[in-house]
Design a protein around this motif. Structure first.
Motif, PDB file in Angstrom:
ATOM      1  N   ALA A  73       0.850  -1.146  -0.043  1.00 52.90           N
ATOM      2  CA  ALA A  73      -0.080  -0.156   0.007  1.00 52.90           C
ATOM      3  C   ALA A  73       0.834   1.366  -0.019  1.00 52.90           C
ATOM      4  O   ALA A  73       1.827   1.266   0.742  1.00 52.90           O
ATOM      5  CB  ALA A  73      -0.947  -0.059   1.263  1.00 52.90           C
ATOM      6  N   GLU A  74       0.435   2.353  -0.809  1.00 55.37           N
ATOM      7  CA  GLU A  74       1.242   3.424  -1.036  1.00 55.37           C
ATOM      8  C   GLU A  74       0.571   4.666  -0.528  1.00 55.37           C
ATOM      9  O   GLU A  74       0.925   5.410   0.126  1.00 55.37           O
ATOM     10  CB  GLU A  74       1.991   3.639  -2.747  1.00 55.37           C
ATOM     11  CG  GLU A  74       2.765   2.269  -2.754  1.00 55.37           C
ATOM     12  CD  GLU A  74       3.300   2.361  -4.140  1.00 55.37           C
ATOM     13  OE1 GLU A  74       2.934   3.279  -5.022  1.00 55.37           O
ATOM     14  OE2 GLU A  74       4.339   1.687  -4.673  1.00 55.37           O
ATOM     15  N   THR A  75      -0.538   4.780  -0.918  1.00 58.03           N
ATOM     16  CA  THR A  75      -1.399   6.104  -0.588  1.00 58.03           C
ATOM     17  C   THR A  75      -2.097   5.898   0.667  1.00 58.03           C
ATOM     18  O   THR A  75      -2.286   4.839   0.844  1.00 58.03           O
ATOM     19  CB  THR A  75      -2.514   6.088  -1.968  1.00 58.03           C
ATOM     20  OG1 THR A  75      -3.603   5.067  -1.974  1.00 58.03           O
ATOM     21  CG2 THR A  75      -1.735   6.150  -3.283  1.00 58.03           C
ATOM     22  N   LYS A  76      -2.851   7.150   0.919  1.00 57.64           N
ATOM     23  CA  LYS A  76      -3.472   7.294   2.060  1.00 57.64           C
ATOM     24  C   LYS A  76      -4.620   6.094   2.080  1.00 57.64           C
ATOM     25  O   LYS A  76      -5.176   5.327   2.704  1.00 57.64           O
ATOM     26  CB  LYS A  76      -3.982   8.399   2.661  1.00 57.64           C
ATOM     27  CG  LYS A  76      -2.750   9.353   2.978  1.00 57.64           C
ATOM     28  CD  LYS A  76      -3.347  10.929   3.008  1.00 57.64           C
ATOM     29  CE  LYS A  76      -4.310  11.032   3.764  1.00 57.64           C
ATOM     30  NZ  LYS A  76      -4.998  12.599   4.166  1.00 57.64           N
ATOM     31  N   GLU A  77      -5.312   6.171   0.889  1.00 57.82           N
ATOM     32  CA  GLU A  77      -6.511   5.439   0.569  1.00 57.82           C
ATOM     33  C   GLU A  77      -6.182   3.831   0.523  1.00 57.82           C
ATOM     34  O   GLU A  77      -6.971   3.202   1.083  1.00 57.82           O
ATOM     35  CB  GLU A  77      -6.981   5.864  -0.652  1.00 57.82           C
ATOM     36  CG  GLU A  77      -8.154   7.147  -0.645  1.00 57.82           C
ATOM     37  CD  GLU A  77      -6.830   8.370  -0.693  1.00 57.82           C
ATOM     38  OE1 GLU A  77      -7.286   9.636  -0.384  1.00 57.82           O
ATOM     39  OE2 GLU A  77      -5.895   8.049  -1.088  1.00 57.82           O
ATOM     40  N   GLU A  78      -5.027   3.573  -0.014  1.00 53.59           N
ATOM     41  CA  GLU A  78      -4.676   2.067   0.012  1.00 53.59           C
ATOM     42  C   GLU A  78      -4.576   1.558   1.693  1.00 53.59           C
ATOM     43  O   GLU A  78      -4.877   0.323   1.873  1.00 53.59           O
ATOM     44  CB  GLU A  78      -3.472   1.827  -0.748  1.00 53.59           C
ATOM     45  CG  GLU A  78      -3.807   1.906  -2.203  1.00 53.59           C
ATOM     46  CD  GLU A  78      -2.930   1.921  -3.330  1.00 53.59           C
ATOM     47  OE1 GLU A  78      -2.737   1.708  -4.344  1.00 53.59           O
ATOM     48  OE2 GLU A  78      -1.522   2.079  -2.737  1.00 53.59           O
ATOM     49  N   ILE A  79      -3.682   2.378   2.195  1.00 48.30           N
ATOM     50  CA  ILE A  79      -3.451   2.073   3.573  1.00 48.30           C
ATOM     51  C   ILE A  79      -4.601   2.068   4.629  1.00 48.30           C
ATOM     52  O   ILE A  79      -4.826   1.218   5.211  1.00 48.30           O
ATOM     53  CB  ILE A  79      -2.431   3.187   4.109  1.00 48.30           C
ATOM     54  CG1 ILE A  79      -1.109   3.026   3.520  1.00 48.30           C
ATOM     55  CG2 ILE A  79      -2.200   2.913   5.850  1.00 48.30           C
ATOM     56  CD1 ILE A  79      -0.242   4.354   4.021  1.00 48.30           C
ATOM     57  N   ALA A  80      -5.371   3.065   4.321  1.00 44.36           N
ATOM     58  CA  ALA A  80      -6.819   2.909   4.836  1.00 44.36           C
ATOM     59  C   ALA A  80      -7.482   1.631   4.474  1.00 44.36           C
ATOM     60  O   ALA A  80      -8.256   0.940   5.592  1.00 44.36           O
ATOM     61  CB  ALA A  80      -7.649   4.091   4.722  1.00 44.36           C
ATOM     62  N   ASP A  81      -7.736   1.401   3.505  1.00 40.08           N
ATOM     63  CA  ASP A  81      -8.478  -0.194   3.000  1.00 40.08           C
ATOM     64  C   ASP A  81      -7.877  -1.181   3.703  1.00 40.08           C
ATOM     65  O   ASP A  81      -8.433  -1.876   4.025  1.00 40.08           O
ATOM     66  CB  ASP A  81      -8.090  -0.106   1.380  1.00 40.08           C
ATOM     67  CG  ASP A  81      -9.037   0.735   0.670  1.00 40.08           C
ATOM     68  OD1 ASP A  81     -10.094   1.310   1.217  1.00 40.08           O
ATOM     69  OD2 ASP A  81      -8.820   1.051  -0.634  1.00 40.08           O
TER      70      ASP A  81
END
Length: 311
Positions: A73-81
């Protein structure tokens, strides 16, 4: 598949299609194939984790997949997912403390899409942190007035705080939005669902079956608006309406000593089951809980968990 049988994207798409049709095992097989073809395929990992959680209940394997996904995960959204799915899985296995630690790792808003606002609010609510949940859920309702889940959780939060009128309004809105959605593609016909209901009732444990084996059964989509106004959860799956016998211990019941009606709400059972394969077990669990609460635990005060459990 004829075009490129080795495409991870094709397998991910086929998995998604299978999941929509209710075939969880086939969906998981395709997701795993996509991951085998591309070990960095974040979307396939998260899709597989979702299927492992619901309806399969394989919490530990889902957590492992979320951890693997976090490595890519790289983006904030990917980390949150990744973290929000991990929280769901931890809650599923009952590890509340670890779930709270996981929530503390979430990136700070804002996010690119408003859906994360609801997901964070819901997670806080499920963790019992209502004060943290409320601003997120209120923001989710404000930004998307057609969000049925957001209205439902707003109803839960308002009910918990004692604001009955606001809770009822939110629940009624949630109910209306739920009814506006089409049933899932895999949903059985009313006749087929009625057969499932009969099988579940007939297979109940004898201790529970004695209370409802002669009950009149009514199957509708969701609880009526008038019931919601009177305090019924709009997403209840089962309601038992019974006139109890005079005997305090319920012994020596004759056929006419107990009058019971059993209301089954098909759309709510389908939502909770998530697939055609999960219908019977989900309905059986809901029926067992409701019969137990009405007949066996009726003298016990309801706990907060009982109050808001989706049957």
């Amino acid at each position: 598949m004829e075009l490129d049988p080795q495409s991870p994207e094709v397998h991910n798409l086929l998995g998604y299609t299978a999941a929509l049709s209710g075939d969880s095992e086939e969906a998981l097989e395709h997701y795993r194939q996509a991951i085998a073809l591309d070990e960095t395929y974040l979307e396939a990992m998260l899709n597989a984790a979702e299927v492992l959680m619901h309806p399969l209940g394989e919490w530990d394997e889902a957590i492992e997949l979320c951890d693997d996904a976090l490595d890519y995960a790289e983006t904030k959204e990917e980390i949150a997912d990744c973290l929000l799915l991990r929280v769901d899985a931890l809650l599923g296995k009952g590890d509340v403390e670890e779930a709270k630690k996981c929530m503390s790792r979430l990136p700070e808003p804002p996010f690119e899409t408003s859906s994360y606002v609801f997901l964070i609010g819901r997670a806080f609510y499920e963790l019992g942190e209502s004060e943290k949940a409320l601003p997120y859920i209120e923001e989710a309702v404000r930004t998307d007035p057609e969000h049925a889940d957001a209205h439902y959780y707003l109803g839960l939060l308002k009910d918990d705080s004692g604001d009955v009128r606001a809770a009822v309004e939110a629940f009624l809105r949630s109910r209306a939005l739920d009814l506006a959605k089409p049933p899932p593609a895999w949903a059985p016909s009313p006749d087929t669902f009625a057969q499932i209901v009969r099988r579940v009732v007939q297979s109940l444990d004898a201790l529970l079956a004695r209370w409802v084996r002669d009950a009149d059964i009514y199957i509708v989509d969701v609880p009526g608006a008038e019931l919601v106004v009177d305090g019924v959860d709009p997403r209840a799956m089962v309601i038992v309406d019974a006139r109890l016998p005079d005997e305090p211990d319920g012994e020596d019941l004759g056929r006419n000593a107990l009058s019971a009606r059993l209301f089954i709400y098909q759309r709510n059972v389908e939502r909770a089951a998530g697939s055609i394969a999960g219908l019977e077990s989900e309905l059986a669990g809901a029926l067992e809980r409701e019969v137990t609460a009405v007949f066996l635990d009726r003298d016990k005060p309801p706990s907060m968990a009982d109050k808001h459990h989706l049957n």
